[in-house]
Every structure is written in C-alpha cells, then in structure tokens.
Design an enzyme around this catalytic site. Structure first.
Site, mmCIF file in Angstrom:
data_model
loop_
_atom_site.group_PDB
_atom_site.id
_atom_site.type_symbol
_atom_site.label_atom_id
_atom_site.label_comp_id
_atom_site.label_asym_id
_atom_site.label_seq_id
_atom_site.Cartn_x
_atom_site.Cartn_y
_atom_site.Cartn_z
ATOM 1 N N ASP A 204 26.566 113.627 43.591
ATOM 2 C CA ASP A 204 26.979 113.478 42.188
ATOM 3 C C ASP A 204 27.659 114.730 41.652
ATOM 4 O O ASP A 204 27.658 115.781 42.302
ATOM 5 C CB ASP A 204 25.758 113.112 41.317
ATOM 6 C CG ASP A 204 24.521 113.969 41.598
ATOM 7 O OD1 ASP A 204 24.670 115.042 42.196
ATOM 8 O OD2 ASP A 204 23.411 113.548 41.217
ATOM 9 N N ASN B 267 11.883 111.731 35.600
ATOM 10 C CA ASN B 267 11.774 110.328 35.178
ATOM 11 C C ASN B 267 12.002 109.354 36.343
ATOM 12 O O ASN B 267 12.178 108.156 36.138
ATOM 13 C CB ASN B 267 12.776 110.035 34.052
ATOM 14 C CG ASN B 267 14.225 110.237 34.485
ATOM 15 O OD1 ASN B 267 14.494 110.611 35.622
ATOM 16 N ND2 ASN B 267 15.162 109.984 33.587
ATOM 17 N N HIS C 26 14.605 109.475 38.457
ATOM 18 C CA HIS C 26 15.993 109.175 38.820
ATOM 19 C C HIS C 26 16.324 109.681 40.223
ATOM 20 O O HIS C 26 15.736 110.630 40.726
ATOM 21 C CB HIS C 26 16.997 109.641 37.759
ATOM 22 C CG HIS C 26 17.312 111.100 37.706
ATOM 23 N ND1 HIS C 26 17.679 111.723 36.536
ATOM 24 C CD2 HIS C 26 17.333 112.055 38.651
ATOM 25 C CE1 HIS C 26 17.918 112.992 36.788
ATOM 26 N NE2 HIS C 26 17.708 113.223 38.049
ATOM 27 N N GLU D 24 19.783 106.711 36.471
ATOM 28 C CA GLU D 24 18.713 106.824 35.486
ATOM 29 C C GLU D 24 17.927 105.509 35.373
ATOM 30 O O GLU D 24 18.462 104.439 35.700
ATOM 31 C CB GLU D 24 19.334 107.128 34.109
ATOM 32 C CG GLU D 24 20.086 108.449 34.046
ATOM 33 C CD GLU D 24 19.154 109.649 33.872
ATOM 34 O OE1 GLU D 24 18.026 109.633 34.387
ATOM 35 O OE2 GLU D 24 19.586 110.608 33.217
HETATM 36 C C1 GLP Z 1 19.436 116.294 38.990
HETATM 37 C C2 GLP Z 1 20.398 115.733 40.070
HETATM 38 C C3 GLP Z 1 19.627 115.058 41.143
HETATM 39 C C4 GLP Z 1 18.463 115.949 41.500
HETATM 40 C C5 GLP Z 1 17.453 115.885 40.387
HETATM 41 C C6 GLP Z 1 16.305 116.847 40.538
HETATM 42 O O1 GLP Z 1 19.709 115.838 37.716
HETATM 43 N N1 GLP Z 1 21.394 114.841 39.613
HETATM 44 O O2 GLP Z 1 20.480 114.798 42.257
HETATM 45 O O3 GLP Z 1 17.857 115.491 42.667
HETATM 46 O O4 GLP Z 1 18.066 115.972 39.140
HETATM 47 O O5 GLP Z 1 16.681 118.151 40.270
HETATM 48 P P1 GLP Z 1 15.767 119.394 40.588
HETATM 49 O O6 GLP Z 1 15.665 119.484 42.056
HETATM 50 O O7 GLP Z 1 16.487 120.587 40.008
HETATM 51 O O8 GLP Z 1 14.471 119.154 39.930
#
Ligand code: GLP
Length: 240
Positions: free
Chosen positions: A67, A135, A137, A142
């Site tokens: 993404d 949450n 995702h 989402e």
């Molecule tokens: C972000 C990304 C995800 C990621 C997730 C967790 O928003 N879009 O691809 O896996 O949230 O992030 P983190 O590892 O910083 O907790």
C-alpha cells in the site's frame, strides 16, 4: 495458522528474518510481498545484517508492496516508498527496478488499475509480509460491511489515522486516503508472515486467535483461509 510467540520484539524480528532468508536461499529469484510499519522494521534490519554478512543475496529478488498513502510523494519521508528505501532497498543489493510500490498517477482510478495489472504480471508471491492494524485491518483494508478483493482507494478510518499519527507531526498531517491491495491480492502468496508486537496489538491478536467467524468488520479474521500462514508475535501482543 502457525502461531509463534516470542519473548520480545527482537526475537520476533529475528524469527521473521529467518523465514524470509530461508525463502531467498531456497529460491534466489524469490518474489516477496512487503509491508511497512513499525512491526517489520526490525525484521528489515536483521535482513540487512544478513546481507552484510554475506548470508543472503537480493540480486535476483523482486518485491511488491501492499500500500501507499494518497497525496504523499515518494521523496517525502512519510511515504511508504521512502520507508522501503530507507529500511531495505538502499541497504541491500536488490535491483530497484524489480521493486514495486503503488504510485500515484494523475488519476486515482488509473493508479488502481495499473497496480492490479502489475500484480497480475508479478504473479503469486513466495512470501507476503503483513502487519495488523489495532482494528484488525490488513494492508489498508479497513473494517467494513464488504471488503475489496482487488486494489482500491481506501478512506482511512479515524482509528487508523489516530494509530498512524505517531509517524507524523500531528493527526491533521496524516493522509485521509491510501491506495491498497485488496484482500485477495494481499493473500496471493504461498506463505503469509504476519507480525504483531506490543500491548496496542493485544486486543486484535486475542480476537484473531480466538474467533471462529470470518468477519469483514475484522479483516484479519480472513487470515484463517490461508493454508500456510505464520503469525509471529511478541509476548506483549499475545498476553497484553
Ligand atoms: C498500517 C499499514 C499496514 C500495517 C499496519 C500496522 O496502517 N497500512 O500495512 O501492517 O498499519 O502498522 P504497525 O506495524 O506500524 O503497527
């Protein structure tokens, strides 16, 4: 799902790097699906070490990322392109022409179509790295009544904007939209490697390991459909 509970973040990062390194050693032309965020940062640092010590070679590896934020250019330190360059691509011998992240074109519909075409050409990945939002995702898919199968433009939830504001000066600076692989795209890999660390992820991990329902309001529940999924977490994420 193969659950591995580690003592701490460092152990989680090393275990994850071992799995990636094994795949690259088995197949020097490995196709990797990569993720950003704080969860895989330590894993990338371990892989850079492995590379520097001559244990792995990225010369023929190719990659595609999950993404990217909308409205942030690739040179911006908050972009996922910058993250990948900084944590991995600039520190190993991967050919940057073989790395892929969503790019914004003039038109967002065109950008999503192009990314789907790219995914189709790239083919099934040997391994996909994933994180989980607090949450539930996956990538930027989402919680919703219906989840996208393919790449789409996603309106970020207030919860995600809040969670990701730690990387920005203020909550207002967090982009409101992202271009993200859909669920079918994110799961199109022979192996899934899901990472979660810290108390902030406990609720999501607890739900993930205890639920027996596929719930689009909890996108991570769909991980249960994959037949080769590693969930590597630290004690804090597992026990709270
Ligand atoms: C972000 C990304 C995800 C990621 C997730 C967790 O928003 N879009 O691809 O896996 O949230 O992030 P983190 O590892 O910083 O907790």
């Amino acid at each position: 799902m193969k659950l591995i509970v580690c003592e701490n973040y460092d152990e989680m990062s090393r275990k994850a790097a071992d799995l990636v390194a094994e795949i690259i050693k088995e197949n020097p032309k490995a196709k990797l699906g990569l993720a950003t965020g704080s969860s895989p940062e330590g894993m990338y640092a371990e892989l850079v070490n492995d590379y520097q010590e001559g244990k792995i070679d990225f010369a023929e590896v190719s990659s595609i990322n999950l993404d990217e934020y909308v409205g942030i250019d690739p040179e911006n330190p908050q972009s996922y392109q910058y993250f990948m360059n900084y944590h991995l691509f600039d520190k190993v011998n991967i050919d940057k022409n073989n790395t892929n992240l969503p790019k914004e074109y003039e038109n967002l519909n065109e950008a999503t179509e192009k990314y789907n075409d790219l995914l189709d050409k790239f083919g099934t990945r040997d391994l996909q790295v994933l994180g989980i939002g607090p949450n539930g995702h996956i990538a930027f898919n989402e919680p919703a009544d219906k989840l996208n199968m393919r790449t789409s433009i996603i309106d970020l939830s207030p919860e995600t904007i809040k969670a990701n504001s730690r990387f920005f000066d203020s909550e207002e600076d967090v982009p409101k939209q992202a271009l993200s692989m859909g669920m079918a795209d994110a799961f199109d890999a022979k192996t899934l490697l899901v990472l979660a660390s810290g108390k902030a992820k406990h609720e999501a991990i607890n739900k993930l390991v205890s639920t027996d329902k596929l719930d689009p309001q909890f996108p991570a529940s769909f991980l249960a459909l994959h037949n080769n999924c590693y969930l590597i977490v630290d004690k804090e994420a597992y026990e709270g």
